[in-house]
Design a protein around this motif. Structure first.
Motif, mmCIF file in Angstrom:
data_model
loop_
_atom_site.group_PDB
_atom_site.id
_atom_site.type_symbol
_atom_site.label_atom_id
_atom_site.label_comp_id
_atom_site.label_asym_id
_atom_site.label_seq_id
_atom_site.Cartn_x
_atom_site.Cartn_y
_atom_site.Cartn_z
ATOM 1 N N GLY A 358 -25.090 -3.342 -9.859
ATOM 2 C CA GLY A 358 -24.451 -2.424 -8.943
ATOM 3 C C GLY A 358 -24.662 -0.972 -9.300
ATOM 4 N N ASP A 359 -23.939 -0.179 -8.604
ATOM 5 C CA ASP A 359 -24.162 1.249 -8.621
ATOM 6 C C ASP A 359 -22.984 1.921 -9.318
ATOM 7 O OD1 ASP A 359 -25.644 3.369 -8.156
ATOM 8 O OD2 ASP A 359 -25.476 3.350 -5.966
ATOM 9 N N VAL A 360 -22.848 1.656 -10.593
ATOM 10 C CA VAL A 360 -21.711 2.207 -11.322
ATOM 11 C C VAL A 360 -21.930 3.697 -11.557
ATOM 12 C CG1 VAL A 360 -20.430 2.125 -13.491
ATOM 13 C CG2 VAL A 360 -21.254 0.016 -12.437
ATOM 14 N N ASP A 361 -21.013 4.531 -11.133
ATOM 15 C CA ASP A 361 -21.202 5.962 -11.381
ATOM 16 C C ASP A 361 -20.142 6.540 -12.317
ATOM 17 O OD1 ASP A 361 -19.251 5.651 -9.492
ATOM 18 O OD2 ASP A 361 -19.831 7.394 -8.295
ATOM 19 N N LEU A 362 -19.233 5.667 -12.788
ATOM 20 C CA LEU A 362 -18.259 6.173 -13.757
ATOM 21 C C LEU A 362 -17.855 5.046 -14.701
ATOM 22 C CD1 LEU A 362 -16.252 8.410 -14.753
ATOM 23 C CD2 LEU A 362 -14.581 7.386 -13.214
ATOM 24 N N VAL A 363 -17.825 5.372 -15.988
ATOM 25 C CA VAL A 363 -17.290 4.424 -16.963
ATOM 26 C C VAL A 363 -16.007 5.022 -17.531
ATOM 27 C CG1 VAL A 363 -17.650 3.382 -19.227
ATOM 28 C CG2 VAL A 363 -19.509 3.434 -17.572
ATOM 29 N N VAL A 364 -14.943 4.235 -17.495
ATOM 30 C CA VAL A 364 -13.690 4.669 -18.113
ATOM 31 C C VAL A 364 -13.459 3.790 -19.323
ATOM 32 C CG1 VAL A 364 -11.186 4.852 -17.833
ATOM 33 C CG2 VAL A 364 -12.706 5.456 -15.934
#
Lengths: 858, 237
Positions: A358-364
């Motif tokens: 997928g298109d993950v644009d943020l990692v927390v």
């Protein structure tokens, strides 16, 4: 784009790509990256290669290029043509990763129209497909270390691997540090024996010591035809002369954009829930396309998921993914990620590795990352394109974690690496491998010893130890040689070891692998209905037996994002019902899986000691440190601060070594023994990643000042001698370690679904075996393996030893009238954490209290 | 420690009466009946290690030695006139034949000068070959009856084994599981004594019909004493 490649080898001529590949790149307006061509060139020169590259660098395609170009040139097998073994073996630490790679590889292969069959083989592969794979192997087989061990232990292994050209080892940095890595190294050695020209391609994230991995990929101790190694070679230089694979390093990628969550809420003193930050985290999810949220434990994942849904007013699709969930449910989440239909996924380390969805644009990252390398790895999940910066937010759960996050953040910017050092190959794993070797075909002990020593983790294994392992596999290796007639492997007339009975091979297959899970129970809904209430409904997943032991029917807890009520346990199943709308009893926090890395610990100490760096911290945290400085003192980087103070009717001592929970726990155990001897009457202790607290009836501050004992004597390194041995012998930690070793080594069998029904009294528990073995044969090879394991893993003795030597003569004692600000977090843990790791005596006194209560009720 | 001191020290040893007979519950897992001078021990499962070894699980071959050493200690303490081994004395029917000579001599020494009874168990229905003592299906001593498997229904004065009882409590989120004696004052089920013997929780269905539960106690084995725990405190598993 900062795609710098360096290659350390006699540079071969740049490899040209065959036509379909050139065309495929060109059609997409791409050009092959230099490291992809370099890797191909090394492979063509017959070399094994280690590729170190950040995520998004096209690592996977690079790893498969040698195979694909060769396979493209190979004619398709026609029906009736001779058997063709597997051409390329791909091994990854995760089943999910193998499945993911299959998908990612199938696409270019189809687009180029290559005649290449790619298949996975994992624990989930159905038996008929496995059978078919044996008869007609695919060109590329994607699998796991355990499956490789199984393939190698079958009688047709030689044929199956006869045509093998390449082994691609993905996420090598993560594999090599565990017992799975040891098993895999032995498997690789075996493959090299079958196919002397075999080439290995290792794919890895950046590591501290790349040469360790380079040695790992190729055969060690090359057999130079009877010529003894020159005596002039010093032992130290052995490594320098050891064979190594080529290395290709891809630097950089865009610098990740990492921030620490700056919340207006108050950061808690202690705890791991980060509940205060939920509204801010939810806001961040709303502002991004897809957010991946990492936590360190399953219970944290459950809690975070639950809290997010509590505030999820927009009904965003937020999912949960961790290893205990039912497979079908995990697959649904993975599928949804792939189609970008999720806005957020809460995950534990199951999604840690190079899965590209997928298109993950943020990692927390919720909670402290515990290691700079781990942080880099997890952040690599976002924006899988190397040249765009990853975005990540760190969410510290308490004040010490704020310091740790800050330190990790600076480390990530600096590109610091703190991957753990490799350890010698474990003996229990070797025992498993030896039995596997006999299952495949009879072996000659000397030949197998040579083979085993060609595996890097076992390069310095001595012949005597190997002999004891073979003996263990055969008859248990006991001094009392009473099992000769029951031997599992026996010597043939030709002097080769062979399996004594087909049943032994069957036992091996059921017990293969090095991952020993804590006993799990299947968690399922209780089906509503009259009569017996405990009829099984849908399965939710697996849950640790130990967790269920601490709760009673009627208690509620979080699992799979739901609040569940335990209805009862029957045999190996736990039955639950929905308890929607109720507050879950928060699961006991079992402590982080990973201890704080040495590197980060020293960074945190440095930050504490340097007020100039506090500006980077949130004001409330900086203020906390300032008050500490006024009321007590802040330790300098290389010293150890010990505070003593009275509270209630007790006296407390808090030390701040910052060496991780495991080392602190071990220290706590040993220090309380010493204080006991000194007459200080210690009552208990508690350890966190940062500090260690001990409480006692005696005035510890006064005792230390009077030198009874002095702190220098208390923290003397000699505690790692007799005290450690004496304590270890009875420790539950050692029993747990023994159980794992005994299962891996094949002394006791794994518990298999359906087999437990015979009941507890039919099996022999590892604890009982341990007690008997320790009393009667304390130097048994399996106890040796157990002690080695415990010292490196559970106890972190090495780190404790380093710490004790670092602080010698540098202990700062502050005898205070009351608790200091820095001591608050650990004081809050008292009562929440296990007070004492050694159960025996204390549980008895607990039970004694209980009798009075019970008798009162009766 | 002398036998006399042990009995006087009944404050730490749960002493109670079973069908009118005085009985001492020893934390090492044996029962002593002072009036009959009788020591009962159950489920020794001797030669369990070699029994497993025959099937390919090469457990340390020291279990028989360990079990006999502990048995010797309690016999030396109580010096009973009679010893009853309540069945499953051997893990399998061939166990007595496999028993190494050194252990055979130990058993002979223990049995010398006292009456020794081997009660038949499900693991060892036949008399143990070549060992001293009398083999019986069951044994009646006054109001007490000794047998391996508890008989169905609540029964007065029965002493049995077979089930390997253990009990579990949870306190402040933590679990303690121990072998135990299970009794309602009418009958008692003894814990297994053998070194490799596992156990079955007293709340398992197998025990349901055996006791008057309102008077039930699990006498959990501690290091220095036995802890009497009432039914409401017990947990399954």
């Amino acid at each position: 784009m900062t795609d710098q490649t360096s290659i350390e080898t006699a540079r071969s001529a740049p490899a040209a790509l065959p036509e379909p590949f050139e065309k495929w790149f060109a059609e997409r307006g791409w050009t092959p990256r230099p490291h992809q061509l370099d890797l191909l060139a090394s492979a063509k020169a017959g070399r094994s290669v280690l590729l170190i590259a950040p995520t998004g660098a096209g690592k996977t395609l690079a790893g498969f290029l040698p195979s694909l170009t060769e396979l493209a040139a190979r004619a398709k097998r026609r029906p009736g043509e001779a058997y063709r073994g597997v051409h390329t073996l791909y091994i990854s630490p995760l089943k999910a990763l193998a499945v993911d790679i299959e998908r990612n590889l199938a696409k270019p292969v189809a687009e180029m129209g290559l005649p290449v069959a790619i298949e996975t083989r994992t624990g989930d592969t159905p038996p008929h497909k496995r059978q078919r794979q044996k008869l007609a192997p695919p060109d590329i087989l994607l699998t796991t270390p355990e499956q490789l061990a199984l393939l190698l232990a079958s009688s047709d292994a030689r044929r199956f691997f006869a045509d093998l050209r390449y082994v691609v080892l993905d996420e090598l940095h993560s594999l090599v540090t565990s017992k799975r890595g040891h098993l895999l190294a032995l498997g690789l050695a075996r493959l090299r024996r079958y196919v002397p020209g075999l080439q290995a391609v290792g794919l890895s994230a950046t590591v501290a010591e790349p040469d360790e991995l380079r040695r790992w990929l190729v055969g060690q101790n090359p057999h130079d035809a009877g010529i003894a190694s020159p005596p002039s070679v010093l032992p130290d230089s052995q490594h320098a002369t050891a064979p190594m694979a080529d290395i290709i390093t891809v630097a950089g990628g865009a610098k990740p954009h990492i921030t620490i969550l700056d919340s207006v809420e108050r950061v808690p003193w202690a705890g791991h829930s980060a509940r205060y930050a939920i509204p801010d985290v939810y806001e961040a999810i709303r502002r991004h396309r897809t957010t991946l949220l990492f936590v360190n434990t399953r219970s944290q994942a459950e809690m975070l998921f639950q809290e997010l849904w509590r505030v999820n007013e927009d009904g965003l699709p937020i999912a949960l993914h961790h290893g205990s969930l039912d497979v079908a449910q995990r697959r649904r989440v993975e599928k949804a990620m792939e189609t970008n239909s999720l806005r957020a996924i809460v995950a534990t380390s199951t999604l840690d590795l190079g899965i590209d969805w997928g298109d993950v644009d943020l990692v927390v990252h919720v909670g402290a990352p515990k290691g700079a390398s781990r942080l880099a790895q997890r952040i690599g999940r976002s924006n899988h394109r190397m040249d765009e910066p990853s975005r990540a937010i760190l969410v510290p759960a308490n004040r010490f974690e704020v310091l740790e996050c800050r330190a990790a953040l600076e480390a990530n910017y600096l590109g610091a690496q703190d991957t753990p050092p490799l350890v010698d190959g474990a003996l229990d794993v070797l025992a498993q491998h030896v039995l596997g070797a006999a299952c495949a075909e009879p072996f000659d002990a000397d030949d197998l010893f040579e083979e085993v020593r060609s595996a890097a983790p076992y390069a310095s294994l001595d012949r005597d130890t190997f002999g004891r392992i073979v003996d263990f596999v055969a008859t248990g290796g006991y001094a009392l040689r009473s099992y000769e007639r029951y031997a599992r492997i026996k010597k043939t007339k030709e002097g080769k070891w062979r399996v004594a009975h087909p049943r032994v091979a069957q036992q091996y297959r059921l017990n293969v692998g090095t991952i020993v899970e804590a006993p799990y129970l299947t968690l399922r809904y209780a089906r509503a209905g009259r009569g017996t209430p405990l009829r099984g409904g849908p399965v939710l997943g697996k849950i640790e037996e130990g967790f269920l032991e601490s709760i009673a029917p009627g208690d509620t807890f979080l699992f799979a994002g739901k609040v569940l009520r335990l209805e009862g346990i029957r045999e190996t199943e736990a039955f639950v019902s929905n308890a929607t709308g109720q507050d879950a009893r928060v699961p006991v926090y079992a402590g982080g899986k990973f201890p704080l890395s040495t590197y980060l610990a020293s960074q945190v100490r440095a930050m504490l000691a340097d007020p100039a760096r506090w500006q980077a911290l949130p004001e409330q945290v900086a203020d906390w440190l300032r008050v500490q400085r006024d009321k007590s003192v802040l330790p300098s980087r290389d010293s150890l601060l010990v505070e003593t103070f009275p509270r209630g009717s007790r006296f407390y001592m808090v030390a701040y070594p910052f060496e991780g929970r495991l080392a602190h726990q071990t220290a706590g155990m040993l220090l309380t023994r010493r204080l006991e001897r000194a007459g200080a009457h210690p009552l208990g202790f508690v350890a966190t990643d940062y500090s260690l607290g001990i409480w006692a009836l005696g005035d510890l501050g006064a005792l230390f000042k009077a030198g009874k004992p002095s702190l220098d004597a208390l923290f003397d390194e000699d505690m790692l001698g007799d005290d450690l041995d004496a304590w270890l012998a009875d420790s539950y930690l050692l029993k747990r370690t023994f159980r794992n070793c005994a299962i891996i080594a094949g002394l006791i069998e794994r518990r298999h679904p359906g087999k437990e029904k015979t009941g507890r009294q039919m099996t022999v528990s590892a604890d009982l075996i341990y007690d008997v073995l320790r009393t009667h044969e304390p130097d048994h090879i399996l106890l040796r393996a157990t002690r080695a394991d415990a010292a490196t893993g559970l106890l972190d003795v090495r780190r404790l030893g380093e710490m004790l030597s670092r602080i010698r003569g540098r202990i700062m004692h502050r005898d205070l009238e009351q608790i200091s600000p820095l001591a608050v977090p650990i004081m809050l843990e008292i009562g929440k954490e296990r007070v004492n790791g050694d159960a025996g005596e204390m549980l008895l006194s607990e039970a004694a209290d209980l009798v009075e209560e019970a008798m009162g009720e009766a | 420690m002398t036998a006399l001191a042990v009995i006087r020290d009944a404050g730490s040893r749960a002493g109670f009466t079973l069908a009118g007979e005085r009985v001492v519950c020893d934390e090492r897992g044996v029962l002593f009946f002072p009036d009959a001078s009788l020591l009962a021990v159950s489920d020794l499962h001797l030669e369990k290690g070699s029994s497993f070894a025959r099937r390919g699980a090469l457990l340390p071959p020291y279990d028989t030695a360990a079990t006999l050493v502990r048995l010797q200690a309690v016999i030396a303490d109580y010096e009973p006139r009679r010893v009853v081994s309540l069945g499953d004395s051997f893990h399998d029917g061939g166990g007595a034949e496999r028993l190494p000579e050194v252990f055979r001599l130990q058993v002979e020494a223990m049995a010398a000068g006292r009456d020794w009874f081997w009660v038949a168990g499900n693991h060892d229905p036949e008399a143990p070959a070549g060992l001293p003592g009398e083999s019986v299906r069951a044994l009646q001593v006054g109001a007490l009856s000794f047998r391996h498997e508890p008989s169905a229904g609540a029964l007065d004065g029965e002493v049995a084994g077979h089930l390997h009882p253990c009990a579990r409590i949870v306190r402040r989120g933590r679990s303690v599981r121990r072998r135990c004696f299970a009794s309602d004052g009418h009958r008692i089920v003894m814990p297994a004594f053998g070194s490799y013997t596992g156990s079955l929780n007293v709340l398992d269905r197998a025990y349901a019909a055996l006791f008057r539960w309102e008077r039930f106690f699990a006498y959990m084995l501690g290091r220095d004493r036995v802890f009497a725990i009432a039914r409401p405190m017990l947990r399954p598993g």
